[in-house]
Design a protein around this motif. Structure first.
Motif, PDB file in Angstrom:
ATOM      1  N   CYS A 197      -8.883   2.522  -3.236  1.00  0.00           N
ATOM      2  CA  CYS A 197      -8.419   3.668  -2.448  1.00  0.00           C
ATOM      3  C   CYS A 197      -9.333   3.866  -1.252  1.00  0.00           C
ATOM      4  CB  CYS A 197      -8.408   4.929  -3.328  1.00  0.00           C
ATOM      5  SG  CYS A 197      -7.917   6.446  -2.463  1.00  0.00           S
ATOM      6  N   LEU A 198      -8.736   4.044  -0.087  1.00  0.00           N
ATOM      7  CA  LEU A 198      -9.472   4.384   1.137  1.00  0.00           C
ATOM      8  C   LEU A 198      -9.168   5.822   1.489  1.00  0.00           C
ATOM      9  CD1 LEU A 198      -8.576   1.265   3.361  1.00  0.00           C
ATOM     10  CD2 LEU A 198     -10.303   1.448   1.554  1.00  0.00           C
ATOM     11  N   LEU A 199     -10.204   6.607   1.720  1.00  0.00           N
ATOM     12  CA  LEU A 199     -10.036   8.004   2.118  1.00  0.00           C
ATOM     13  C   LEU A 199     -10.325   8.141   3.602  1.00  0.00           C
ATOM     14  CD1 LEU A 199     -11.812   9.845  -0.848  1.00  0.00           C
ATOM     15  CD2 LEU A 199      -9.354   9.475  -0.513  1.00  0.00           C
ATOM     16  N   LEU A 200      -9.378   8.717   4.323  1.00  0.00           N
ATOM     17  CA  LEU A 200      -9.521   8.909   5.759  1.00  0.00           C
ATOM     18  C   LEU A 200     -10.063  10.299   6.043  1.00  0.00           C
ATOM     19  CD1 LEU A 200      -8.908   7.553   8.526  1.00  0.00           C
ATOM     20  CD2 LEU A 200      -6.711   8.744   8.485  1.00  0.00           C
ATOM     21  N   GLY A 201     -11.217  10.347   6.686  1.00  0.00           N
ATOM     22  CA  GLY A 201     -11.814  11.617   7.081  1.00  0.00           C
ATOM     23  C   GLY A 201     -11.719  11.833   8.580  1.00  0.00           C
ATOM     24  N   GLU A 202     -12.301  12.920   9.037  1.00  0.00           N
ATOM     25  CA  GLU A 202     -12.242  13.238  10.465  1.00  0.00           C
ATOM     26  C   GLU A 202     -12.942  12.182  11.311  1.00  0.00           C
ATOM     27  OE1 GLU A 202     -13.423  16.916  13.518  1.00  0.00           O
ATOM     28  OE2 GLU A 202     -13.998  16.992  11.394  1.00  0.00           O
ATOM     29  N   ARG A 203     -14.041  11.610  10.777  1.00  0.00           N
ATOM     30  CA  ARG A 203     -14.818  10.632  11.540  1.00  0.00           C
ATOM     31  C   ARG A 203     -14.985   9.292  10.832  1.00  0.00           C
ATOM     32  NH1 ARG A 203     -17.451  15.545  12.212  1.00  0.00           N
ATOM     33  NH2 ARG A 203     -17.631  16.265  14.372  1.00  0.00           N
ATOM     34  N   GLU A 204     -14.654   9.219   9.531  1.00  0.00           N
ATOM     35  CA  GLU A 204     -14.985   8.030   8.784  1.00  0.00           C
ATOM     36  C   GLU A 204     -13.887   7.640   7.800  1.00  0.00           C
ATOM     37  OE1 GLU A 204     -17.350  10.936   8.245  1.00  0.00           O
ATOM     38  OE2 GLU A 204     -15.540  11.520   7.202  1.00  0.00           O
ATOM     39  N   VAL A 205     -14.025   6.408   7.319  1.00  0.00           N
ATOM     40  CA  VAL A 205     -13.241   5.914   6.187  1.00  0.00           C
ATOM     41  C   VAL A 205     -14.227   5.744   5.037  1.00  0.00           C
ATOM     42  CG1 VAL A 205     -11.821   4.038   5.268  1.00  0.00           C
ATOM     43  CG2 VAL A 205     -11.621   4.714   7.672  1.00  0.00           C
ATOM     44  N   ALA A 254      -0.809   0.273  -7.106  1.00  0.00           N
ATOM     45  CA  ALA A 254      -0.542  -0.372  -5.828  1.00  0.00           C
ATOM     46  C   ALA A 254      -1.757  -1.212  -5.469  1.00  0.00           C
ATOM     47  CB  ALA A 254      -0.278   0.676  -4.740  1.00  0.00           C
ATOM     48  N   PRO A 255      -1.591  -2.202  -4.595  1.00  0.00           N
ATOM     49  CA  PRO A 255      -2.750  -2.994  -4.188  1.00  0.00           C
ATOM     50  C   PRO A 255      -3.785  -2.167  -3.436  1.00  0.00           C
ATOM     51  CG  PRO A 255      -0.829  -3.529  -2.850  1.00  0.00           C
ATOM     52  CD  PRO A 255      -0.339  -2.687  -3.980  1.00  0.00           C
ATOM     53  N   LEU A 256      -3.336  -1.038  -2.834  1.00  0.00           N
ATOM     54  CA  LEU A 256      -4.250  -0.187  -2.088  1.00  0.00           C
ATOM     55  C   LEU A 256      -3.604   1.172  -1.885  1.00  0.00           C
ATOM     56  CD1 LEU A 256      -7.012  -0.164  -0.601  1.00  0.00           C
ATOM     57  CD2 LEU A 256      -5.784  -0.814   1.474  1.00  0.00           C
ATOM     58  N   VAL A 257      -4.412   2.214  -1.979  1.00  0.00           N
ATOM     59  CA  VAL A 257      -3.962   3.581  -1.725  1.00  0.00           C
ATOM     60  C   VAL A 257      -4.704   4.104  -0.501  1.00  0.00           C
ATOM     61  CG1 VAL A 257      -3.882   5.950  -2.614  1.00  0.00           C
ATOM     62  CG2 VAL A 257      -3.459   4.021  -4.161  1.00  0.00           C
ATOM     63  N   LEU A 258      -3.970   4.684   0.440  1.00  0.00           N
ATOM     64  CA  LEU A 258      -4.564   5.306   1.626  1.00  0.00           C
ATOM     65  C   LEU A 258      -4.462   6.812   1.462  1.00  0.00           C
ATOM     66  CD1 LEU A 258      -3.026   3.075   4.463  1.00  0.00           C
ATOM     67  CD2 LEU A 258      -5.093   2.689   3.105  1.00  0.00           C
ATOM     68  N   GLY A 259      -5.598   7.479   1.356  1.00  0.00           N
ATOM     69  CA  GLY A 259      -5.618   8.910   1.088  1.00  0.00           C
ATOM     70  C   GLY A 259      -6.002   9.744   2.289  1.00  0.00           C
ATOM     71  N   VAL A 260      -5.219  10.793   2.542  1.00  0.00           N
ATOM     72  CA  VAL A 260      -5.544  11.769   3.587  1.00  0.00           C
ATOM     73  C   VAL A 260      -5.434  13.169   2.980  1.00  0.00           C
ATOM     74  CG1 VAL A 260      -4.757  10.318   5.489  1.00  0.00           C
ATOM     75  CG2 VAL A 260      -3.159  11.901   4.419  1.00  0.00           C
ATOM     76  N   GLY A 261      -6.189  14.102   3.544  1.00  0.00           N
ATOM     77  CA  GLY A 261      -6.148  15.469   3.053  1.00  0.00           C
ATOM     78  C   GLY A 261      -7.065  15.710   1.878  1.00  0.00           C
ATOM     79  N   LEU A 275     -16.755  16.664  -3.342  1.00  0.00           N
ATOM     80  CA  LEU A 275     -17.562  15.999  -4.362  1.00  0.00           C
ATOM     81  C   LEU A 275     -16.709  15.583  -5.556  1.00  0.00           C
ATOM     82  CD1 LEU A 275     -20.795  18.198  -4.277  1.00  0.00           C
ATOM     83  CD2 LEU A 275     -20.589  15.811  -3.561  1.00  0.00           C
ATOM     84  N   ALA A 276     -15.773  16.439  -5.938  1.00  0.00           N
ATOM     85  CA  ALA A 276     -14.890  16.099  -7.048  1.00  0.00           C
ATOM     86  C   ALA A 276     -14.026  14.886  -6.701  1.00  0.00           C
ATOM     87  CB  ALA A 276     -14.005  17.290  -7.407  1.00  0.00           C
ATOM     88  N   VAL A 277     -13.564  14.812  -5.454  1.00  0.00           N
ATOM     89  CA  VAL A 277     -12.767  13.670  -5.001  1.00  0.00           C
ATOM     90  C   VAL A 277     -13.603  12.394  -5.048  1.00  0.00           C
ATOM     91  CG1 VAL A 277     -11.737  12.628  -2.939  1.00  0.00           C
ATOM     92  CG2 VAL A 277     -11.114  14.950  -3.602  1.00  0.00           C
ATOM     93  N   LEU A 278     -14.839  12.449  -4.569  1.00  0.00           N
ATOM     94  CA  LEU A 278     -15.693  11.267  -4.568  1.00  0.00           C
ATOM     95  C   LEU A 278     -16.040  10.839  -5.988  1.00  0.00           C
ATOM     96  CD1 LEU A 278     -18.034  12.166  -1.571  1.00  0.00           C
ATOM     97  CD2 LEU A 278     -15.993  10.719  -1.565  1.00  0.00           C
ATOM     98  N   ASN A 279     -16.222  11.810  -6.871  1.00  0.00           N
ATOM     99  CA  ASN A 279     -16.445  11.504  -8.277  1.00  0.00           C
ATOM    100  C   ASN A 279     -15.264  10.729  -8.855  1.00  0.00           C
ATOM    101  OD1 ASN A 279     -15.713  12.648 -11.229  1.00  0.00           O
ATOM    102  ND2 ASN A 279     -17.920  12.351 -11.075  1.00  0.00           N
ATOM    103  N   THR A 280     -14.061  11.162  -8.525  1.00  0.00           N
ATOM    104  CA  THR A 280     -12.853  10.479  -8.997  1.00  0.00           C
ATOM    105  C   THR A 280     -12.758   9.074  -8.417  1.00  0.00           C
ATOM    106  OG1 THR A 280     -11.642  12.555  -9.270  1.00  0.00           O
ATOM    107  CG2 THR A 280     -10.331  10.552  -9.007  1.00  0.00           C
ATOM    108  N   LEU A 281     -13.124   8.919  -7.161  1.00  0.00           N
ATOM    109  CA  LEU A 281     -13.085   7.610  -6.515  1.00  0.00           C
ATOM    110  C   LEU A 281     -13.946   6.606  -7.279  1.00  0.00           C
ATOM    111  CD1 LEU A 281     -11.655   6.639  -3.895  1.00  0.00           C
ATOM    112  CD2 LEU A 281     -13.833   6.957  -2.723  1.00  0.00           C
ATOM    113  N   PRO A 294       0.820  -1.211   0.000  1.00  0.00           N
ATOM    114  CA  PRO A 294       0.000   0.000   0.000  1.00  0.00           C
ATOM    115  C   PRO A 294       0.854   1.261   0.000  1.00  0.00           C
ATOM    116  CG  PRO A 294      -0.839  -1.582   1.599  1.00  0.00           C
ATOM    117  CD  PRO A 294       0.482  -2.113   1.118  1.00  0.00           C
ATOM    118  N   ILE A 295       0.353   2.298  -0.618  1.00  0.00           N
ATOM    119  CA  ILE A 295       1.040   3.583  -0.598  1.00  0.00           C
ATOM    120  C   ILE A 295       0.100   4.639  -0.031  1.00  0.00           C
ATOM    121  CG2 ILE A 295       2.406   2.945  -2.618  1.00  0.00           C
ATOM    122  CD1 ILE A 295       0.764   4.950  -4.220  1.00  0.00           C
ATOM    123  N   ALA A 296       0.679   5.725   0.452  1.00  0.00           N
ATOM    124  CA  ALA A 296      -0.098   6.852   0.951  1.00  0.00           C
ATOM    125  C   ALA A 296      -0.178   7.917  -0.126  1.00  0.00           C
ATOM    126  CB  ALA A 296       0.544   7.431   2.207  1.00  0.00           C
TER     127      ALA A 296
END
Length: 235
Positions: free
Chosen positions: A131-139, A100-107, A117-123, A16-18
């Motif tokens: 890709c997993l996106l880390l938010g303040e309260r959720e993944v 990569a087998p998995l991307v961990l996204g922050v920021g 919304l643009a980020v979620l559209n890309t996802l 995995p990469i960040a």
């Protein structure tokens, strides 16, 4: 591995990469992600929070309109990969340029709603790039063909369709079996886990949101190779 050939992936990794963006980065976000990866890629201004914490990105990808010279001048030239076109976001440019087998996204979550919304559209569009996106309260992640998660009873499990999908579930208080989920119709937000959650869907397009504390469980589910993967979006 950094690949200098622009016609192929810029960064490849068997682990995995960040991927770090220039948006809202919580005090523990980088710590949670960096201990789980071996390569760190910045999407344009995402280099700033990384460097402020003393981490030099392995690669910086984007149009570089958010990366000031005071930071850019510190980064080795061979780690800078400008993509000048303005038809996509820096998250899009970076995610499509890594393998990569998995991307961990922050920021990438929090802050301006249009950016999120643009980020979620890309996802959803780059469905072949887990890709997993880390938010303040959720993944947040795009539901793969199938996934099983060990969640705590009572955990909120929200499902939001960007495209029309149907599926099956076990372990949810309100099952999705025989339901059609679509962005202008029925959605599945604020569901709850009763026990281990099993989810399968008939196509890409469903975003899943689980508590931030479940990051490790979601990550291991994707890395188990039991989830299946979606093919690339047909252009």
């Amino acid at each position: 591995m950094i690949n200098p050939q622009k016609s192929t992936a810029i960064v490849r990794s068997e682990r995995p990469i960040a991927l770090v963006g220039g948006g809202q980065v919580g005090p523990d976000d980088l710590k949670l992600v960096l201990i789980r990866v071996n390569l760190v890629v910045a999407a344009d201004g995402g280099a700033v929070p990384l460097m402020d914490m003393g981490h030099m990105p392995d690669a910086v990808i984007g149009d570089f309109d958010s990366l000031g010279s005071s930071y850019r001048d510190q980064i080795p030239e061979e780690r800078l990969f400008p993509i000048r076109e303005q038809d996509s976001t820096d998250f899009d440019k970076a995610l499509r340029s890594v393998e990569a087998p998995l991307v961990l996204g922050v920021g990438f979550l929090g802050g301006r709603l249009d950016h999120q919304l643009a980020v979620l559209n890309t996802l959803v569009r780059l469905r072949d790039r887990p890709c997993l996106l880390l938010g303040e309260r959720e993944v947040v992640f795009l539901a793969p063909p199938r996934i099983t998660l060990s969640l705590t009873p009572g955990d909120v499990v929200s499902l939001f369709p960007f495209e029309r999908v149907t599926g099956k579930s076990r372990g949810l208080e309100w099952p999705i079996d025989n339901l059609v989920l679509e962005s202008n119709g029925r959605v599945g937000t604020s569901n709850r886990a009763l026990a281990d959650v099993e989810l399968s869907v008939d196509g890409p397009g469903l975003l899943v949101m689980v508590p931030r504390a479940a990051l490790e469980q979601v990550m291991q589910a994707f890395l188990s190779e039991k989830t299946g993967r979606w093919p690339a979006h047909a252009e």
